[in-house]
Structure formats: structure tokens, C-alpha cells
Motif scaffolding. Structure first.
Motif, PDB file in Angstrom:
ATOM      1  N   UNK A  47       0.905  -1.195  -0.136  1.00 55.99           N
ATOM      2  CA  UNK A  47       0.120   0.014  -0.012  1.00 55.99           C
ATOM      3  C   UNK A  47       0.922   1.272   0.099  1.00 55.99           C
ATOM      4  N   UNK A  48       1.753   1.367   0.823  1.00 51.96           N
ATOM      5  CA  UNK A  48       2.489   2.475   0.721  1.00 51.96           C
ATOM      6  C   UNK A  48       3.626   2.614  -0.297  1.00 51.96           C
ATOM      7  N   UNK A  49       3.848   1.488  -0.987  1.00 56.03           N
ATOM      8  CA  UNK A  49       4.890   1.726  -1.696  1.00 56.03           C
ATOM      9  C   UNK A  49       3.962   2.076  -3.300  1.00 56.03           C
ATOM     10  N   UNK A  50       2.734   1.842  -3.410  1.00 52.21           N
ATOM     11  CA  UNK A  50       1.939   1.855  -4.496  1.00 52.21           C
ATOM     12  C   UNK A  50       1.557   3.560  -4.194  1.00 52.21           C
ATOM     13  N   UNK A  51       1.246   4.122  -3.053  1.00 55.50           N
ATOM     14  CA  UNK A  51       1.226   5.431  -2.948  1.00 55.50           C
ATOM     15  C   UNK A  51       2.263   6.258  -3.261  1.00 55.50           C
ATOM     16  N   UNK A  52       3.339   5.802  -3.064  1.00 50.93           N
ATOM     17  CA  UNK A  52       4.596   6.574  -3.208  1.00 50.93           C
ATOM     18  C   UNK A  52       4.752   6.748  -4.796  1.00 50.93           C
ATOM     19  N   UNK A  53       4.541   5.570  -5.475  1.00 48.13           N
ATOM     20  CA  UNK A  53       4.461   5.659  -7.012  1.00 48.13           C
ATOM     21  C   UNK A  53       3.404   6.507  -7.551  1.00 48.13           C
ATOM     22  N   UNK A  54       2.300   6.468  -7.344  1.00 54.51           N
ATOM     23  CA  UNK A  54       1.165   7.304  -7.591  1.00 54.51           C
ATOM     24  C   UNK A  54       1.621   8.716  -7.419  1.00 54.51           C
ATOM     25  N   UNK A  55       2.370   8.982  -6.121  1.00 52.52           N
ATOM     26  CA  UNK A  55       2.573  10.512  -5.762  1.00 52.52           C
ATOM     27  C   UNK A  55       3.480  11.199  -6.780  1.00 52.52           C
ATOM     28  N   UNK A  56       4.349  10.080  -7.483  1.00 52.00           N
ATOM     29  CA  UNK A  56       5.536  10.874  -8.116  1.00 52.00           C
ATOM     30  C   UNK A  56       5.075  10.363  -9.847  1.00 52.00           C
ATOM     31  N   UNK A  57       3.960   9.799  -9.984  1.00 51.78           N
ATOM     32  CA  UNK A  57       3.641   9.374 -11.539  1.00 51.78           C
ATOM     33  C   UNK A  57       4.420   8.333 -12.102  1.00 51.78           C
ATOM     34  N   UNK A  58       4.728   7.443 -11.459  1.00 43.09           N
ATOM     35  CA  UNK A  58       5.554   6.427 -11.685  1.00 43.09           C
ATOM     36  C   UNK A  58       4.638   5.100 -12.137  1.00 43.09           C
TER      37      UNK A  58
END
Length: 249
Positions: A47-58
């Protein structure tokens, strides 16, 4: 692809064990290969990694492996084709559920560790992986190792109807067939930042490398794998990112 994408294995922490510098490397990459819980990761880390990816448009990639937490997915397992399809569907589906809850989606699949190596060495395993992706979502590209001759893999993918993204490595030595030199052999892993950045530039420019036997090796590169485990690797990724931006300019 219009440009070479940087990808990184990420989200490999588990419970109280912390792995990698995910927050530092995420802004520098294009594609995040997120562990799905079988070899590393857990629901909270996902969950945390997905949120980080979405935050940076990765772009978010499912990084499924064998069910081998103790061995970090680096040990081969005897699995039938049906079992391989099942374990991919289970892991991709888990990550897709985490993504959907946050308004995202899985964008591609890159198998991990021994499953990745077995896929490249055994056509039966590769076919099972391709069939699993086609049956789950045929729009998902499969990331796999670029070698001297990619025709067999490309032919299989064309028949099944999936897209391939060919991956190369800036910090690894290659043999004459375009396979990665075993980590157990001297010189298999490049540690000098200058050498890593130079190899990344050559790969991104579709220029030949020198294989371990001295032969010339040209590898198709859709995406470059980089690592974010320590401060030195983060510094190298920053330089590779800058180099790729200059190439694309």
C-alpha cells in the motif's frame, strides 16, 4: 517506446525489516517493480509503495516471484505450468487490488529472481508466464531480459498477443549470448559509478557493449534496470537519469 525507461525493484521491506531506499529512488525512476508478498513485501508495504509511485506518477509493475520468503525468491522451484499461472494471477491480483483502492492500476509485469531466470532459460516457464498475463489482462506488457537474439521470445509473445519490454542492466556484465554473467564470477557486477553510467548511456543509445569473451554485443533496450539499495546506488541513478534526459533532449 519513444524513450528508454528506468525501472527499479522496490517495495521489498517486510514487517519490521526495512529494505532499500524507496522514497529516495522513486522520484528518479519511470517504473516501479513492486514485490507482491511471495518473495518480499506485505500488504502494508505494498500500500505504501503504491502510494509513493502514484505520488510521483511512476508506472506500477507487478513483481511476482516464487513463494520463497526465506530465500528472497532466488531459489528455483519445481512448478507445473498451471502452478506458475496460478501464482502469477494471485500476486498480480493482490497488487491490482491495492492499486484500485488508491485509484491506480498495474501497468506491466516483471517476474522476480529465480522465476525471471527460469523464464529466460526454459521456454515452458516463459510460455506459462506469457499465458498467465494474457489470461489476466492481455494489455499488460511483460518485462524480460534482452539477449543477443530475442526472436523466439518475440514470436511466442506475438502468437499469444502480449507486448514485450526488453530490459538491460547498467551494472552487470554480459556473456556472448547476452545473458547476465553469474554473480558468483569475478567482474559480474560493476561497482564503479563511472562505468555504470557509461554502460547505461551506451545501452540507451543502442550502442554495442563488449561481452565477457571480448565479442561485440548489441542489445535492444526498452528499459534499464537500476538499483536503490544504498546511497551509492542512488547517486548512480541520479547520474543515469540526467544522462537519459540529455539523450532525449
Amino acid at each position: 517506446m519513444s524513450r528508454v525507461l528506468l525501472n527499479c525493484d522496490i517495495g521489498e521491506s517486510f514487517g519490521v525489516w526495512s529494505m532499500g531506499l524507496d522514497a529516495e529512488v522513486m522520484p528518479l525512476i519511470d517504473c516501479a517493480n513492486i514485490a507482491c508478498g511471495f518473495h518480499a513485501g506485505d500488504p502494508t508495504v505494498m500500500r505504501k509503495t503504491v502510494a509513493l509511485a502514484l505520488e510521483h506518477a511512476v508506472k506500477i509493475g507487478a513483481h511476482p516471484g516464487y513463494p520463497d520468503l526465506v530465500g528472497f525468491g532466488r531459489r528455483s522451484m519445481e512448478c507445473s505450468s498451471a502452478e506458475i499461472e496460478d501464482l502469477l494471477h494471485y500476486q498480480i491480483g493482490a497488487l491490482q487490488g491495492v492499486c484500485q483502492a488508491q485509484g491506480g492500476r498495474v501497468d506491466y509485469v516483471k517476474p522476480h529472481g529465480a522465476l525471471y531466470n527460469d523464464m529466460m532459460a526454459n521456454p515452458r516457464v516463459l510460455l506459462a508466464v506469457m499465458n498467465a498475463i494474457a489470461r489476466y489482462d492481455g494489455e499488460l506488457p511483460l518485462m524480460l531480459l534482452s539477449t543477443r537474439d530475442n526472436r523466439e521470445a518475440q514470436s511466442m509473445a506475438s502468437k499469444i498477443g502480449i507486448t514485450l519490454w526488453f530490459e538491460t542492466f547498467a551494472d552487470r556484465a554480459y556473456d556472448s549470448a547476452g545473458r547476465l554473467v553469474s554473480r558468483g564470477l569475478p567482474g559480474a557486477v560493476h561497482h564503479e559509478p563511472e562505468r555504470i553510467v557509461a554502460q547505461a548511456q551506451r545501452l540507451a543509445n543502442q550502442q554495442p557493449l563488449t561481452a565477457s569473451d571480448g565479442s561485440t554485443l548489441l542489445l535492444k533496450t526498452d528499459t534499464l534496470c537500476v538499483h536503490g539499495d544504498n546511497a551509492g546506488s542512488i547517486a548512480a541513478v541520479k547520474r543515469i537519469r540526467q544522462a537519459l534526459e540529455l539523450i532525449a533532449a
